[in-house]
Motif scaffolding. Structure first.
Motif, PDB file in Angstrom:
ATOM      1  N   ASP A  38       0.874  -1.298   0.010  1.00  8.43           N
ATOM      2  CA  ASP A  38       0.021   0.025  -0.086  1.00  8.43           C
ATOM      3  C   ASP A  38       0.858   1.178   0.021  1.00  8.43           C
ATOM      4  N   PHE A  39       0.965   1.992  -1.208  1.00 10.08           N
ATOM      5  CA  PHE A  39       1.687   3.070  -1.432  1.00 10.08           C
ATOM      6  C   PHE A  39       0.991   4.402  -0.915  1.00 10.08           C
ATOM      7  N   GLN A  40       1.270   5.046   0.215  1.00 12.82           N
ATOM      8  CA  GLN A  40       0.363   6.302   0.704  1.00 12.82           C
ATOM      9  C   GLN A  40       1.400   7.577   0.289  1.00 12.82           C
ATOM     10  N   TYR A  41       1.188   7.756  -0.749  1.00 18.52           N
ATOM     11  CA  TYR A  41       2.077   9.125  -1.368  1.00 18.52           C
ATOM     12  C   TYR A  41       1.281  10.268  -1.469  1.00 18.52           C
ATOM     13  N   ILE A  42       1.886  11.578  -1.758  1.00 19.40           N
ATOM     14  CA  ILE A  42       1.021  12.947  -1.996  1.00 19.40           C
ATOM     15  C   ILE A  42       0.594  12.639  -3.454  1.00 19.40           C
ATOM     16  N   GLY A  43      -0.472  13.266  -3.563  1.00 23.32           N
ATOM     17  CA  GLY A  43      -1.254  13.599  -5.018  1.00 23.32           C
ATOM     18  C   GLY A  43      -1.178  14.785  -5.412  1.00 23.32           C
ATOM     19  N   ASP A  44      -1.883  15.132  -6.422  1.00 18.04           N
ATOM     20  CA  ASP A  44      -2.036  16.485  -7.135  1.00 18.04           C
ATOM     21  C   ASP A  44      -2.451  17.317  -6.229  1.00 18.04           C
TER      22      ASP A  44
END
Length: 308
Positions: A38-44
């Motif tokens: 599960d990759f919880q990265y910042i979005g646009d």
């Protein structure tokens, strides 16, 4: 001979009934879930928010600098501190917006099952440690602003700042702590206890000193200090929902902290400087080195005899 005996056995056993399935009471085995990272990265939306706050902090710094030009240097202490706060915040948001000041924390989440072995999910979540560097620099300056406004003693201001630094650093340790260990929430608890000491110094000592400076200043101090402490109370709540339990995503975390930072730094600074200009009781006038630098009388003269 052996072949004849074998054929005779087959004829006898072929007449026996075949075994049938008997009903059982065992529940069906649930399917095993696949372990997908599960990759919880910042979005646009999070990235755009970082850039917007960076611009807002730059504009606030420029505005506070312009306000400082309207008063003599000896009365610019609040302006200098408040402008420094928004400059540090702008640098922090620029770092995060450009992909710096960020690390990835790897978390293993265990899923317990009844009839099959436990399964695990690996979570990769971004931690914005640049934000903690920002807070370790800006929140002591905010406390200094409030302490000077109330007329607190240097000793009480320093103790409040030390408690504040403990709160920020232990919050960082908690954010980077290993999942499922008592250390993570232990650091978080220490941070909350340190925050109580910050409230105690500002509310008790700050309120008493502000009262001694007159009712107008006391009213202003209670308003702006209460506003600040209310916003600061929201920070650990956001932390618990974001880095702590991961109930909200990275974009939600970024937006929540961005709103709090703008209110706690930009709006705070504008409120303080505009009201300070109309409230003589809040003046902190500095002369000596602050306004005039070192004069020749205070300099050490080398090469002269002691008796000269």
């Amino acid at each position: 001979m052996i072949v004849d005996v074998f054929e005779e056995v087959l004829k006898k056993t072929s007449l026996l009934p075949l075994p049938t399935a008997t009903p059982t009471h065992v529940s069906p085995i649930p399917p095993i879930r696949e372990d997908k990272p599960d990759f919880q990265y910042i979005g646009d939306s999070g990235k755009k928010t970082l850039w917007v706050v960076f611009v807002l902090m730059i504009l606030a710094s420029a505005g506070f600098t312009a306000l400082s030009w309207r008063v003599p240097l000896s009365k610019r202490l609040y302006h200098t501190i408040t402008t420094t706060i928004t400059i540090f915040a702008a640098l922090s948001y620029f770092a995060m917006a450009t992909g710096h000041g960020i690390s990835v924390q790897t978390i293993t989440v265990r899923h317990q099952n009844d009839h099959v072995p436990d399964t695990f999910t690996t979570v990769h979540r971004q931690v914005f440690w640049a934000r903690y560097v920002d807070w370790s620099l800006t929140t002591p300056l905010l406390i200094l602003d409030l302490g000077l406004l109330a007329g607190m003693s240097g000793g009480h201001i320093i103790m409040a700042i030390i408690a504040d630094l403990i709160m920020i650093l232990t919050g960082l340790f908690a954010a980077l702590g290993e999942e499922g260990t008592p250390q993570k929430w232990g650091w978080y608890t220490i941070a909350c206890i340190a925050y109580i000491f910050v409230i105690w110094h500002l509310a008790l000592n700050g309120g008493a000193n502000a009262t001694a400076k007159g009712p107008k200043l006391r009213t202003f101090f209670v308003s702006i200090a209460g506003y600040t402490l209310l916003l600061w109370t929201a920070y650990p709540i956001v932390w618990g929902l974001a880095d702590g339990s991961r109930k909200i995503g990275v974009d939600g975390e970024v937006i929540a902290y961005a709103i709090l930072d703008v209110l706690a730094k930009g709006v705070f600074g504008a409120w303080l400087l505009i009201t300070h200009a109309k409230l003589p009781e809040s003046d902190v006038e500095l002369n000596g080195f602050w306004s005039n630098g070192l004069n020749r009388e205070g300099a050490v003269r080398l090469g002269e005899d002691d008796g000269a």
